[in-house]
Write a protein that holds these residues in place. Structure first.
Motif, mmCIF file in Angstrom:
data_model
loop_
_atom_site.group_PDB
_atom_site.id
_atom_site.type_symbol
_atom_site.label_atom_id
_atom_site.label_comp_id
_atom_site.label_asym_id
_atom_site.label_seq_id
_atom_site.Cartn_x
_atom_site.Cartn_y
_atom_site.Cartn_z
ATOM 1 N N LYS A 43 0.835 -1.210 0.000
ATOM 2 C CA LYS A 43 0.000 0.000 0.000
ATOM 3 C C LYS A 43 0.869 1.258 0.000
ATOM 4 C CE LYS A 43 -2.356 -0.960 3.765
ATOM 5 N NZ LYS A 43 -1.935 -2.310 4.151
ATOM 6 N N GLU A 44 0.395 2.264 -0.710
ATOM 7 C CA GLU A 44 1.063 3.564 -0.674
ATOM 8 C C GLU A 44 0.877 4.226 0.685
ATOM 9 O OE1 GLU A 44 2.988 5.054 -2.766
ATOM 10 O OE2 GLU A 44 2.681 4.092 -4.721
ATOM 11 N N ASP A 45 -0.298 4.032 1.262
ATOM 12 C CA ASP A 45 -0.594 4.561 2.591
ATOM 13 C C ASP A 45 -0.413 3.426 3.586
ATOM 14 O OD1 ASP A 45 -1.588 5.526 4.955
ATOM 15 O OD2 ASP A 45 -3.461 6.298 4.126
ATOM 16 N N TRP A 46 0.627 3.513 4.379
ATOM 17 C CA TRP A 46 1.019 2.429 5.273
ATOM 18 C C TRP A 46 -0.036 2.151 6.336
ATOM 19 C CZ3 TRP A 46 6.569 2.747 7.755
ATOM 20 C CH2 TRP A 46 6.962 1.480 8.204
ATOM 21 N N GLY A 67 4.219 1.157 -1.512
ATOM 22 C CA GLY A 67 3.744 0.952 -2.871
ATOM 23 C C GLY A 67 4.639 0.019 -3.661
#
Length: 379
Positions: A39-42, A131
């Motif tokens: 994910k780009e947003d952890w 990501g």
């Protein structure tokens, strides 16, 4: 003059609880660690709330984050059993599975716990790439060449697969186990905490199998109801609030105040209960599984995160104490963890099975007590 010993290197795949914990512990020992997260947003979709028993708190203290957890969560030391109308039938002390110097239980907002662990990973000096996924793993006797989704590649002494329930790494190394539904599902939501809620209370029966809640801070709690699983495709996401509120409206006590806040569909999570336990070994060559990639169970005794954190602790202990990272060391990790994890998975599934089968004289408190007493022992 002797040659310097080269620094060992580890790739951790997955930035959830077990992956973060492994990274922190290995970096503390001077091992070079890269962590990749798809994910780009952890901290995206980290969930509503989490119940942490003492054995989980024991690991969080070892990670050096107990102070932050204590300040951010809500500690309590007993659990209540209520009738459907909210009448308290029994209050029992929670067993302090982490020792007398830690609370029995801490409820937390799950995103807050994840943020605390993220900050600890970054402070440890772990190299983090968001990501990013591992596209291929090429092993030989001494290490693993990993090719990444961004076109880069690197070689590591060991790869730790912490990429969760549907682990792509597990499948990539030839382990065919997959999670299987147990027949139950859970609705979860985070809402404001009524002043009357100072512990977990559980109601068995009524519109759902279980209706419960857990305070997660001075101002918040997470509430949940467990029912027979339904075809997820048949439940329109825009109806989630109505669906959950319809179930919770059948309960008394604190539930009317809780139900009044079940209004925003985007805050509600609906998930099936799954079971999985990888048998035989949790590694292939120099790739090893931790946490949900190796095992999962229903949250009926709230031990999923604790088992994942314990995996990380034991694996890191063996790796940092072992001169040779070989098959015997990784098989020893599996053999040390398996009896404990098996007991938790089987107990968690059994509690759900009794409810699905309508067994009214099942000794749920006894099974939970025996399991928690076992967890007092160090992992």
């Amino acid at each position: 003059m002797t040659d310097a010993v080269p620094t060992r290197s580890v790739l951790v795949i997955g930035g959830g609880a077990s992956g973060n914990a492994v990274a922190i512990l290995l970096r503390r020992a001077g091992i070079s660690v890269d962590l990749i997260e798809a994910k780009e947003d952890w901290n995206a979709a980290a969930g509503s709330g989490i119940t942490l028993g003492g054995n989980a708190l024991r690991v969080l203290r070892e990670l050096g984050v107990w102070k932050q957890v204590e300040e951010s969560g809500y500690a309590f030391s007993e659990v209540g059993i209520t009738a459907v109308d909210g009448t308290v039938l029994h209050v029992a002390p929670d067993l302090r599975a982490g020792g007398d110097d830690l609370p029995a239980t801490v409820g937390m907002q799950r995103p807050k716990l994840q943020q605390i662990l993220i900050e600890a990973v970054r402070a440890s000096g772990t190299t983090v790439r968001l990501g990013t996924t591992a596209d291929s793993l090429e092993q030989d006797a001494d290490g693993v060449l990993v090719r990444f989704s961004d076109g880069s590649s690197n070689r590591y002494d060991l790869v730790v697969a912490a990429d969760g329930l549907n682990s792509a790494t597990r499948a990539a190394i030839g382990i065919t186990d997959r999670p299987e539904p147990t027949g139950m599902a859970i609705w979860r939501v985070a809402v404001p905490r009524p002043d009357s809620v100072t512990r977990t209370d559980l109601a068995y029966g009524g519109p759902a199998f279980i209706a419960g809640y857990c305070p997660t801070s001075d101002t918040t709690l997470y509430a949940y109801v467990v029912e027979k699983n339904r075809d997820r495709a048949s439940i329109a996401p825009e109806t989630y609030a109505d669906e959950m509120r319809g179930l919770t409206s059948g309960y008394g006590g604190a539930w009317p105040a809780i139900s009044a806040h079940i209004t925003e569909t985007s805050t509600i999570n609906y998930t099936w209960f799954d079971r999985m336990l990888v048998e035989g070994s949790w590694h292939r060559g120099r790739v090893v599984l931790v946490g949900d990639a190796a095992h999962c169970c229903p949250p009926t005794i709230a031990q999923g995160a604790a088992m994942s954190l314990e995996d990380a602790l034991v694996l890191a202990e063996l790796l940092t104490g072992g001169d040779v990272w070989d098959d015997d060391l990784l098989q020893g990790y599996y053999e040390r963890r398996m009896p404990r994890v098996r007991s938790v998975v089987e107990a968690s599934v059994q509690i759900g099975r009794w409810q699905l089968d309508g067994v009214h004289d099942a000794d749920i408190p006894g099974l939970m007590g025996r399991t928690m007493n076992m967890l007092k022992e160090l992992p």
